[in-house]
Design an enzyme around this catalytic site. Structure first.
Site, short mmCIF file in Angstrom:
data_model
loop_
_atom_site.label_atom_id
_atom_site.label_comp_id
_atom_site.label_asym_id
_atom_site.label_seq_id
_atom_site.Cartn_x
_atom_site.Cartn_y
_atom_site.Cartn_z
N GLU A 198 -1.54 97.28 26.84
CA GLU A 198 -1.51 96.26 27.89
C GLU A 198 -0.07 95.88 28.25
OE1 GLU A 198 -4.43 93.12 27.23
OE2 GLU A 198 -6.04 94.60 27.33
N GLU A 321 -10.58 99.88 25.47
CA GLU A 321 -11.11 98.54 25.17
C GLU A 321 -12.19 98.24 26.18
OE1 GLU A 321 -8.40 95.26 24.42
OE2 GLU A 321 -6.95 96.63 23.49
O1 AHR Z 1 -9.53 92.99 22.00
C1 AHR Z 1 -8.86 91.78 22.07
C2 AHR Z 1 -7.62 91.85 22.93
O2 AHR Z 1 -8.00 92.10 24.25
C3 AHR Z 1 -6.65 92.95 22.62
O3 AHR Z 1 -5.78 92.61 21.61
C4 AHR Z 1 -5.93 93.12 23.91
O4 AHR Z 1 -5.45 94.44 24.10
C5 AHR Z 1 -6.94 92.72 24.96
O5 AHR Z 1 -6.43 91.84 25.86
#
Ligand code: AHR
Length: 517
Positions: A198, A321
């Site tokens: 991110e 994710e």
């Molecule tokens: O999964 C939780 C968080 O969500 C992670 O650390 C981040 O990459 C995302 O914003």
């Protein structure tokens, strides 16, 4: 016309028999004759474990001296459950944590490892007792491949290059000497490497142009290992519909420097009003499903951008994710992201995995966030107790698709409507494995209506159709530590052969896997 007719039937049924009476909808599947039938990469079924809340500490890892049965500190019940579900790769150590993590703090004698503050997740002290060796050993025990997320936000090129060399090198050099001194003689193959996380947010608040340059710099010093065919460099990708991010990376980074581009998308209703994990109404459920089904558009559009710069599809789209994100469970630490997991989550998992399978030509890796005790977890623990969530069962049912060949299809499905809004009720994907068994997974997200799905079977040879179903009476139903098996798969008997077609009767809120052997 058909939709109006169905709506009228539903209305009549409701008026005469009350709202709880179940009406029936129809969906029709067509297999697309397509020369290219990509493999569904098993890595689509990968997972994510961050140093966040009770995912690692008190989740996976209880330490060697724990009274909870363990193997080198990893809970045996978790090992058994994950091996049964089959996890092809595990991403670690973050997430946002990755861009604060200095891997050299997590090697060597545990008592001598420095501590740090986990600034993103509750400000707790991280004493680094679970580090690189612990993670790589854990992956071996779980029979999964490690996916390491490198720190480019607060780390250095040297640090990441050293990490790659530390795990991989089989020649004599300072990094392999250090690894041997710390007890691992033989190098370990770590194929997947995230180059930051991110970068548009917690990874450094970068612009895509700036990140593209950073990526190239880091990727250059990892190239020794790519040329040996050993590693895949995955760029920190877009936040949901940030198409400009993908476009800019693809434009500025040469395809031969890049093996994957990530995408993160959570099924969240509103970031500042996420809603309860297990107390929600049908409207909220509908909004969660809207957010989950957005994945179809995201994957389609990000893939189309990638196609422009990489028509040969060398670079994978890596959705590392995904999952449902709600307010934390009552009474838990807001920084720990612990949430319960209901039938809503089973629906999110069912539709999302079907989307990934159907886009297997470009989506070649994905990771649910997160494995244990965080967000849409497959496992929840409470001291010595452990439960498998509805999401676990969906992933376990869908594992038949891992590395099978996609059977491209189209579905014409009726709608699931709430008020004036509508979503496709049924989602489906199908594959054929090396034994020639056909696997079909279906999800009916409609909370009230049965859906009969018609699947043409001409061209398939099989002797029997078997299936399993995951369903429950209420959207809010869940497994708890007092009632751990309320939701679990059972034998599915809702199929019927008719005129060369398979008719599948899907109850409301259900996930089904069919096997044609
Ligand atoms: O999964 C939780 C968080 O969500 C992670 O650390 C981040 O990459 C995302 O914003």
């Amino acid at each position: 016309m058909q939709t109006i007719k169905n709506a009228l039937i539903a209305l009549i049924v409701t008026v005469f028999f009350g709202s709880e009476v179940i009406a029936q909808q129809k969906s029709v599947v067509t297999f697309r004759p397509q020369a290219e039938k990509p493999a569904i990469s098993k890595y689509i079924y990968s997972h994510f474990a961050e140093h966040l809340g009770r995912c690692i500490y008190g989740g996976f890892y209880v330490g060697e001296n724990s009274p909870i049965p363990n193997t080198a500190g990893i809970r045996n019940d978790i090992i058994a459950a994950l091996k049964k579900m089959k996890i092809p790769a595990l991403r670690w150590p973050g997430g946002c944590f990755a861009d604060t993590y200095h891997w050299k703090d997590g090697i060597g004698p545990k008592a001598q490892r420095p501590s740090m503050v986990n600034r993103w997740w509750g400000g707790v002290t991280e004493d680094n007792r679970f580090g690189t060796h612990d993670f790589l050993n854990m992956c071996e025990v779980l029979e999964t491949e490690p996916y390491l997320a490198g720190n480019i936000g607060s780390g250095t090129v040297q640090e990441l290059a050293d990490w790659v060399q530390y795990v991989h090198s089989d020649t004599k050099n300072p990094m392999s000497d250090l690894r041997k001194k710390n007890g691992r003689d033989k190098p370990c193959s770590v194929r997947y490497w995230g180059v930051g996380n991110e970068a548009w947010g917690c990874g450094g608040n970068m612009t895509p142009e700036y990140y593209a340059n950073e990526f190239k710099k880091y990727a250059t010093f990892m190239s020794e290992w790519t040329s040996k065919g050993k590693i895949q460099r995955i760029a920190s990708g877009a936040n949901s519909a940030d198409y400009n991010w993908t476009e800019t990376l693809m434009k500025l980074i040469p395809v031969n420097m890049l093996e994957g581009v990530a995408l993160h998308h959570y099924a969240v209703i509103e970031w500042n009003k996420k809603g309860s994990d297990d107390r929600f109404n049908e409207d909220t459920y509908f909004k969660s499903m809207q957010a989950a089904l957005k994945m179809e558009e995201l994957v389609t559009r990000h893939s189309a951008i990638m196609d422009k710069y990489d028509p040969q599809k060398k670079v994978a789209l890596v959705v590392d994710e995904w999952g449902g994100w709600y307010d934390v469970a009552d009474g838990t630490n807001p920084g720990f992201l612990y949430q319960q997991n209901t039938m809503r989550d089973a629906m999110i998992a069912g539709v999302t995995l079907n989307i990934f399978n159907n886009h297997a030509d470009r989506v070649r890796m994905a990771a649910l966030a997160q494995t244990v005790n965080v967000l849409q977890a497959v496992i929840l623990t409470d001291k010595e107790k452990m439960i498998l969530t509805p999401t676990y069962h969906v992933l376990e049912m869908y594992k038949v698709h891992q590395d099978a060949t996609l059977l491209p299809l189209t579905i014409k499905t009726s709608d699931y409507t709430v008020g004036t809004e509508r979503l496709p009720a049924v989602s489906i994907s199908a594959s054929v494995d090396t034994q020639k068994s056909v696997h079909i997974t279906l999800t009916n997200i409609d909370s009230k209506q049965v859906n009969e799905v018609e699947i043409p079977l001409d061209g398939f040879t099989y002797k029997k159709v078997t299936g399993r179903i995951l369903t429950s009476g209420n959207l809010q139903d869940k497994n708890t530590f007092d009632d751990p098996n309320k939701i679990k798969p059972s034998v599915f008997t809702g199929t019927k052969l008719q005129g060369g077609k398979l008719l599948v009767t899907l109850p409301p809120i259900s996930v089904v896997v069919l096997n044609l052997d």
